[in-house]
Design an enzyme around this catalytic site. Structure first.
Site, PDB file in Angstrom:
ATOM      1  CB  THR A  73      -0.857  -0.096   1.321  1.00  0.00           C
ATOM      2  OG1 THR A  73      -1.716  -1.109   1.312  1.00  0.00           O
ATOM      3  CG2 THR A  73      -1.990   1.324   1.137  1.00  0.00           C
ATOM      4  CE  LYS A 113      -4.935  -2.770   0.340  1.00  0.00           C
ATOM      5  NZ  LYS A 113      -3.235  -3.346   0.299  1.00  0.00           N
ATOM      6  CE  LYS A 149       2.069  -0.069   5.484  1.00  0.00           C
ATOM      7  NZ  LYS A 149       1.336  -0.233   4.270  1.00  0.00           N
TER       8      LYS A 149
END
Length: 318
Positions: free
Chosen positions: A110, A186, A254
């Protein structure tokens, strides 16, 4: 160097490729295993030498990445973040400059869309295709070759990546010819997934304050309108008191951080995502960052003064 013919599980003949999977975590190991089972010569690389040895013992190909890079048809990068992806591809030991023209990188981490676009341009300058291909589905589907891939890249890039995609994925969403579109999708997925995990933890612990046990919560809500894939997948971890990290709390610091950075750049308000992120931050701050992301429930439980099912017998905690 000529590729060898091989046959897949259906007995159909195809040209076996030479593939390297870099990053043998829970997802990467499953991808490497699926690609190997599909008949491709598959090398696995990881900073954890034991994982590499395990993969070789199960039939993976051995070799030094710097030495075999010129012969590779595809490199699948399944590392933690943008910085690690860039280092693998273009760092001091970067693989892209060593790869042959026409080979392909499948980048699965990602990352922000602009990072994907930059890495794709740099790969193209080396004559290497770059598929912006973040993945979803979890470790179990990775091991079965049944991931979903949110992918973008040129027609030629998809063609170069197709043999590996066929081995690792059940569904490939082709989202456009420009890198970045896969990463954008995503980000949308991670926004929902992170919120759903935090919401599951909030609802499960709220239920406990009302006399509803975690196992009753799973039995009932998983069959009602309030369910989600994340609820059905993560809530059983809480019921079992098993926080072995399939996807860790720290991942969400994250990923939701990336989502909010993208939102901020576009002046988009995402308050629900921000609230979910703060719960994961709290979980990490309380020492649960390396545990399964279902451990966010511990934040709610601590605040409410309730005891979850046995948490970590090895550490003696309840």
């Amino acid at each position: 160097m000529l590729e060898a013919e091989s046959s897949d599980q259906n007995g159909d003949w195809f040209m076996a490729q030479k593939v390297a999977v870099i990053g043998l975590g829970s997802m990467g190991y499953g991808i490497a295993s699926s690609v190997r089972r599909a008949g491709h010569q598959t090398h696995g690389f990881d900073v954890n030498a034991a994982r590499v040895a395990e993969f070789v013992a199960e039939g993976g190909a051995a070799g030094d990445l710097a030495e075999i890079a010129i012969d590779l048809d595809a490199v699948v990068v399944v590392v933690l973040n943008a910085a690690q992806t860039e280092d693998v591809l273009f760092g001091a030991e970067g693989v892209v400059p060593k790869m042959k023209p026409g080979s392909v990188v499948l980048a699965c981490a990602t990352v922000p869309p602009e990072v994907a676009r930059d890495l794709a341009a740099r790969a193209l300058a080396n004559g290497v295709h770059y598929l912006d291909g973040p993945i979803s589905g979890g470790a179990a589907k990775a091991a079965m070759g049944q991931l979903s891939v949110m992918a973008s890249g040129s027609t030629a890039t998809f063609a170069a990546a197709r043999p590996v995609l066929d081995a690792m994925a059940e569904t490939v969403f082709e989202l456009g010819e420009t890198a970045g579109a896969g990463s954008a999708m995503k980000a949308v997925n991670q926004m929902l997934a992170g919120v759903h995990i935090a919401a599951m933890a909030e609802a499960l612990t709220f239920g406990m304050t009302q006399g509803i046990s975690p196992d009753e919560f799973v039995d009932v809500i998983s069959k009602c309108a309030g369910t989600s894939w994340m609820l059905e997948n993560r809530a059983p971890h809480i019921v079992a008191g098993d926080y072995t990290p399939h996807s860790a709390v720290n991942i969400w610091l994250k990923d939701l951080g990336i989502v909010l950075d993208i939102a901020k750049a576009d002046s988009f308000s995402a308050p629900i995502t921000a609230a979910a992120l703060q719960q994961f931050v709290a979980a990490a701050g309380q020492g649960f960052g390396g545990e399964d992301d279902a451990a966010v429930a511990k934040v709610y439980a601590r605040n409410a003064g309730i005891a979850l099912p046995s948490v970590d017998r090895r550490a003696g905690r309840k």
